[in-house]
Enzyme design. Structure first.
Site, PDB file in Angstrom:
ATOM      1  N   GLU A   1      13.130  17.680  33.354  1.00 35.79           N
ATOM      2  CA  GLU A   1      12.477  17.489  32.049  1.00 35.79           C
ATOM      3  C   GLU A   1      11.480  16.344  32.169  1.00 35.79           C
ATOM      4  OE1 GLU A   1      14.694  17.261  28.084  1.00 35.79           O
ATOM      5  OE2 GLU A   1      14.005  15.190  28.314  1.00 35.79           O
TER       6      GLU A   1
ATOM      7  N   TYR B   1       8.896  17.783  23.170  1.00 35.35           N
ATOM      8  CA  TYR B   1       8.015  17.986  22.018  1.00 35.35           C
ATOM      9  C   TYR B   1       8.290  16.871  21.022  1.00 35.35           C
ATOM     10  CZ  TYR B   1       5.890  20.921  18.357  1.00 35.35           C
ATOM     11  OH  TYR B   1       5.111  21.437  17.374  1.00 35.35           O
TER      12      TYR B   1
ATOM     13  N   HIS C   1       9.188  22.784  25.061  1.00 32.36           N
ATOM     14  CA  HIS C   1      10.100  22.558  23.937  1.00 32.36           C
ATOM     15  C   HIS C   1       9.304  22.735  22.638  1.00 32.36           C
ATOM     16  CE1 HIS C   1      13.044  19.754  26.329  1.00 32.36           C
ATOM     17  NE2 HIS C   1      12.464  20.621  27.133  1.00 32.36           N
TER      18      HIS C   1
ATOM     19  N   ARG D   1      15.818  22.790  16.830  1.00 29.79           N
ATOM     20  CA  ARG D   1      15.625  22.416  15.434  1.00 29.79           C
ATOM     21  C   ARG D   1      14.893  21.088  15.338  1.00 29.79           C
ATOM     22  NH1 ARG D   1      20.089  19.869  11.667  1.00 29.79           N
ATOM     23  NH2 ARG D   1      19.473  18.196  13.066  1.00 29.79           N
TER      24      ARG D   1
ATOM     25  N   ASP E   1      15.149  16.743  14.780  1.00 31.94           N
ATOM     26  CA  ASP E   1      15.788  15.934  13.739  1.00 31.94           C
ATOM     27  C   ASP E   1      14.749  15.617  12.681  1.00 31.94           C
ATOM     28  OD1 ASP E   1      18.402  15.843  14.854  1.00 31.94           O
ATOM     29  OD2 ASP E   1      17.591  14.527  16.400  1.00 31.94           O
TER      30      ASP E   1
ATOM     31  N   ALA F   1      17.666  25.940  14.413  1.00 31.11           N
ATOM     32  CA  ALA F   1      16.975  26.513  15.582  1.00 31.11           C
ATOM     33  C   ALA F   1      17.058  28.034  15.577  1.00 31.11           C
ATOM     34  CB  ALA F   1      17.600  25.954  16.860  1.00 31.11           C
TER      35      ALA F   1
ATOM     36  N   LYS G   1      22.817  31.594  17.744  1.00 30.92           N
ATOM     37  CA  LYS G   1      21.521  31.444  18.432  1.00 30.92           C
ATOM     38  C   LYS G   1      21.378  32.513  19.517  1.00 30.92           C
ATOM     39  CE  LYS G   1      21.644  26.713  19.103  1.00 30.92           C
ATOM     40  NZ  LYS G   1      21.079  25.366  19.297  1.00 30.92           N
TER      41      LYS G   1
ATOM     42  N   GLN H   1      23.039  19.501  26.146  1.00 29.68           N
ATOM     43  CA  GLN H   1      22.835  18.081  25.913  1.00 29.68           C
ATOM     44  C   GLN H   1      23.467  17.343  27.099  1.00 29.68           C
ATOM     45  OE1 GLN H   1      21.269  15.482  24.941  1.00 29.68           O
ATOM     46  NE2 GLN H   1      21.288  16.156  22.806  1.00 29.68           N
TER      47      GLN H   1
ATOM     48  N   GLN I   1      18.357   2.581  26.628  1.00 28.03           N
ATOM     49  CA  GLN I   1      17.938   3.937  26.264  1.00 28.03           C
ATOM     50  C   GLN I   1      19.147   4.882  26.197  1.00 28.03           C
ATOM     51  OE1 GLN I   1      15.550   5.565  29.373  1.00 28.03           O
ATOM     52  NE2 GLN I   1      13.910   6.027  27.934  1.00 28.03           N
TER      53      GLN I   1
HETATM   54  P1  FAD Z   1      20.584  23.707  15.732  1.00 27.72           P
HETATM   55  O1  FAD Z   1      21.092  24.710  16.689  1.00 27.72           O
HETATM   56  O2  FAD Z   1      19.815  24.185  14.553  1.00 27.72           O
HETATM   57  O3  FAD Z   1      21.836  22.843  15.230  1.00 27.72           O
HETATM   58  C1  FAD Z   1      21.629  21.689  14.441  1.00 27.72           C
HETATM   59  C2  FAD Z   1      22.889  21.426  13.615  1.00 27.72           C
HETATM   60  O4  FAD Z   1      23.018  22.439  12.605  1.00 27.72           O
HETATM   61  C3  FAD Z   1      24.171  21.509  14.423  1.00 27.72           C
HETATM   62  O5  FAD Z   1      25.077  20.582  13.894  1.00 27.72           O
HETATM   63  C4  FAD Z   1      24.645  22.934  14.197  1.00 27.72           C
HETATM   64  O6  FAD Z   1      26.040  23.071  14.402  1.00 27.72           O
HETATM   65  C5  FAD Z   1      24.252  23.103  12.718  1.00 27.72           C
HETATM   66  N1  FAD Z   1      24.032  24.515  12.365  1.00 27.72           N
HETATM   67  C6  FAD Z   1      23.412  25.464  13.094  1.00 27.72           C
HETATM   68  N2  FAD Z   1      23.417  26.652  12.449  1.00 27.72           N
HETATM   69  C7  FAD Z   1      24.052  26.425  11.259  1.00 27.72           C
HETATM   70  C8  FAD Z   1      24.364  27.241  10.132  1.00 27.72           C
HETATM   71  N3  FAD Z   1      24.070  28.550  10.120  1.00 27.72           N
HETATM   72  N4  FAD Z   1      25.018  26.676   9.090  1.00 27.72           N
HETATM   73  C9  FAD Z   1      25.338  25.354   9.092  1.00 27.72           C
HETATM   74  N5  FAD Z   1      25.067  24.525  10.125  1.00 27.72           N
HETATM   75  C10 FAD Z   1      24.422  25.056  11.198  1.00 27.72           C
HETATM   76  N6  FAD Z   1      14.397  16.994  20.080  1.00 27.72           N
HETATM   77  C11 FAD Z   1      13.050  16.829  19.920  1.00 27.72           C
HETATM   78  O7  FAD Z   1      12.595  16.351  18.883  1.00 27.72           O
HETATM   79  N7  FAD Z   1      12.183  17.211  20.913  1.00 27.72           N
HETATM   80  C12 FAD Z   1      12.603  17.774  22.082  1.00 27.72           C
HETATM   81  O8  FAD Z   1      11.791  18.104  22.953  1.00 27.72           O
HETATM   82  C13 FAD Z   1      14.023  17.958  22.272  1.00 27.72           C
HETATM   83  N8  FAD Z   1      14.500  18.519  23.399  1.00 27.72           N
HETATM   84  C14 FAD Z   1      15.852  18.765  23.516  1.00 27.72           C
HETATM   85  C15 FAD Z   1      16.327  19.424  24.672  1.00 27.72           C
HETATM   86  C16 FAD Z   1      17.680  19.681  24.809  1.00 27.72           C
HETATM   87  C17 FAD Z   1      18.182  20.425  26.042  1.00 27.72           C
HETATM   88  C18 FAD Z   1      18.602  19.252  23.814  1.00 27.72           C
HETATM   89  C19 FAD Z   1      20.084  19.500  23.966  1.00 27.72           C
HETATM   90  C20 FAD Z   1      18.145  18.586  22.682  1.00 27.72           C
HETATM   91  C21 FAD Z   1      16.766  18.347  22.511  1.00 27.72           C
HETATM   92  N9  FAD Z   1      16.257  17.718  21.373  1.00 27.72           N
HETATM   93  C22 FAD Z   1      14.905  17.546  21.209  1.00 27.72           C
HETATM   94  C23 FAD Z   1      17.176  17.219  20.344  1.00 27.72           C
HETATM   95  C24 FAD Z   1      17.507  18.287  19.290  1.00 27.72           C
HETATM   96  O9  FAD Z   1      16.356  18.563  18.520  1.00 27.72           O
HETATM   97  C25 FAD Z   1      18.653  17.729  18.437  1.00 27.72           C
HETATM   98  O10 FAD Z   1      19.817  17.674  19.209  1.00 27.72           O
HETATM   99  C26 FAD Z   1      18.895  18.439  17.121  1.00 27.72           C
HETATM  100  O11 FAD Z   1      19.703  17.591  16.300  1.00 27.72           O
HETATM  101  C27 FAD Z   1      19.649  19.747  17.260  1.00 27.72           C
HETATM  102  O12 FAD Z   1      18.851  20.721  17.774  1.00 27.72           O
HETATM  103  P2  FAD Z   1      19.377  22.221  17.968  1.00 27.72           P
HETATM  104  O13 FAD Z   1      18.229  23.001  18.414  1.00 27.72           O
HETATM  105  O14 FAD Z   1      20.640  22.277  18.748  1.00 27.72           O
HETATM  106  O15 FAD Z   1      19.712  22.589  16.425  1.00 27.72           O
END
Ligand code: FAD
Length: 292
Positions: free
Chosen positions: A17, A49, A79, A109, A111, A123, A162, A173, A209
């Site tokens: 990454e 991203y 991303h 998704r 934050d 997501a 997903k 993660q 970090q």
């Molecule tokens: P989701 O899958 O949407 O999950 C988010 C939360 O919502 C979780 O708690 C999940 O359990 C909950 N949820 C999902 N579906 C539902 C539903 N139907 N009902 C209720 N709750 C639900 N962040 C950045 O800003 N830029 C990046 O480039 C970036 N790269 C990343 C790369 C990796 C490999 C990882 C693991 C994380 C990365 N992140 C990045 C961080 C990521 O955006 C955060 O971890 C974020 O909080 C969760 O993203 P997600 O896509 O898993 O979200």
């Protein structure tokens, strides 16, 4: 090339990454970092991203991914986060990504960082939008759970959603205890999640970090790792070498147990990537040619 096809073809897949710069004047240096990482011939390089989805930062992500593809001849994984963007912005970005000939997106998704109304809650909603786009879609998974979800069962259920929406592979993660990842793999299997689940490994090179990230993402720091951070935090070189040794042990255990994909969060440090590659090179070679 679709990354899902790399997982289909290769026995072991190792990826990196990188994160793009925040300012134009730093682009050249990050570009050089990506070039050095590409010289190690990973199977792909992912480009993060900006959480806010601001256009300038998005442009850096796309420019860097384009360089990785066209100048360094390595497959990029872009991303893309959705929670801070409108559907229109996301659609424009998907078009730009496709116009650059990039075919792999890590659908996230993100934050929430602004007060705009949310069009994509999760997501899975972004994955739903991407699934008819002739793209390969990756998604995140959280072996130790996600801070916003109280139960392990819900964490897994959301992951299942997903995959049902069209995620082709999952990148984890960071985690520092392999047993947590192995438990997670077993539970995902019980839910018939059959897509590749890639282990995300971060070698500790910066204690501040790592404390900040783990606090945000919920990854636990085991006592052995804590000892390394406390002992060497004032000596960058010793910390780097101890961190690389710890990550090497993790990776060798993961590969020896049958994990196919390792994604390395090398924090834009080619020296760290090089050392890790040197440490695992013969193991990866052996597993790549083994007939099983
Ligand atoms: P989701 O899958 O949407 O999950 C988010 C939360 O919502 C979780 O708690 C999940 O359990 C909950 N949820 C999902 N579906 C539902 C539903 N139907 N009902 C209720 N709750 C639900 N962040 C950045 O800003 N830029 C990046 O480039 C970036 N790269 C990343 C790369 C990796 C490999 C990882 C693991 C994380 C990365 N992140 C990045 C961080 C990521 O955006 C955060 O971890 C974020 O909080 C969760 O993203 P997600 O896509 O898993 O979200």
């Amino acid at each position: 090339m679709f990354i899902k096809d790399i997982y289909r073809k290769e026995k072991i897949v190792v990826s990196f990454e990188v994160f793009p710069p925040k300012r134009e004047e730093n682009f050249f240096s990050v570009e050089k970092t990506a070039e050095k990482l590409a010289q190690l011939q990973p199977d792909f390089i992912s480009v993060t991203y900006g959480a806010a989805g601001e256009q300038e930062s998005t442009n850096f992500t796309l420019r860097l991914a384009e360089k990785i593809k066209n100048n360094y001849e390595t497959e990029p994984l872009v991303h893309l986060t959705c929670i801070n963007s409108s559907k229109e912005q996301i659609s424009n970005n998907i078009k730009k990504i496709k116009d650059k000939g990039i075919s792999n997106i890590l659908a996230l998704r993100g934050d929430k960082v602004n007060n705009n109304e949310v069009e994509f809650l999760y997501a899975k909603d972004l994955i739903n939008l991407l699934k008819n786009e002739d793209l390969c879609i990756g998604a995140a998974c959280h072996p130790e759970g996600h801070p916003e979800t109280s139960s392990e069962a819900l964490n897994l259920l959301h992951l299942r959603q997903k995959v049902d929406q069209g995620a082709d592979f999952l990148v984890s993660q960071m985690f520092f205890e392999n047993s947590k990842f192995f438990d997670f793999l077993a539970k995902a299997k019980q839910l018939d999640i059959e897509v590749p689940i890639v282990a995300g490994i971060m070698p500790v090179i910066n204690t501040r970090q790592i404390r900040k990230i783990t606090k945000l993402c919920g990854a636990k720091i085991p006592a052995k790792f804590e000892k390394i951070m406390n002992r060497y935090q004032d000596n960058k070189l010793a910390l780097r070498d101890a961190g690389i040794a710890y990550a090497t042990e993790q990776i060798i255990d993961l590969l020896s147990t049958g994990v196919q994909g390792i994604h390395l969060y090398v924090m834009n440090r080619p020296d760290v990537a090089q050392k890790l590659f040197d440490n695992i090179n013969s193991v990866v070679k052996e597993l790549k040619v083994r007939r099983e």
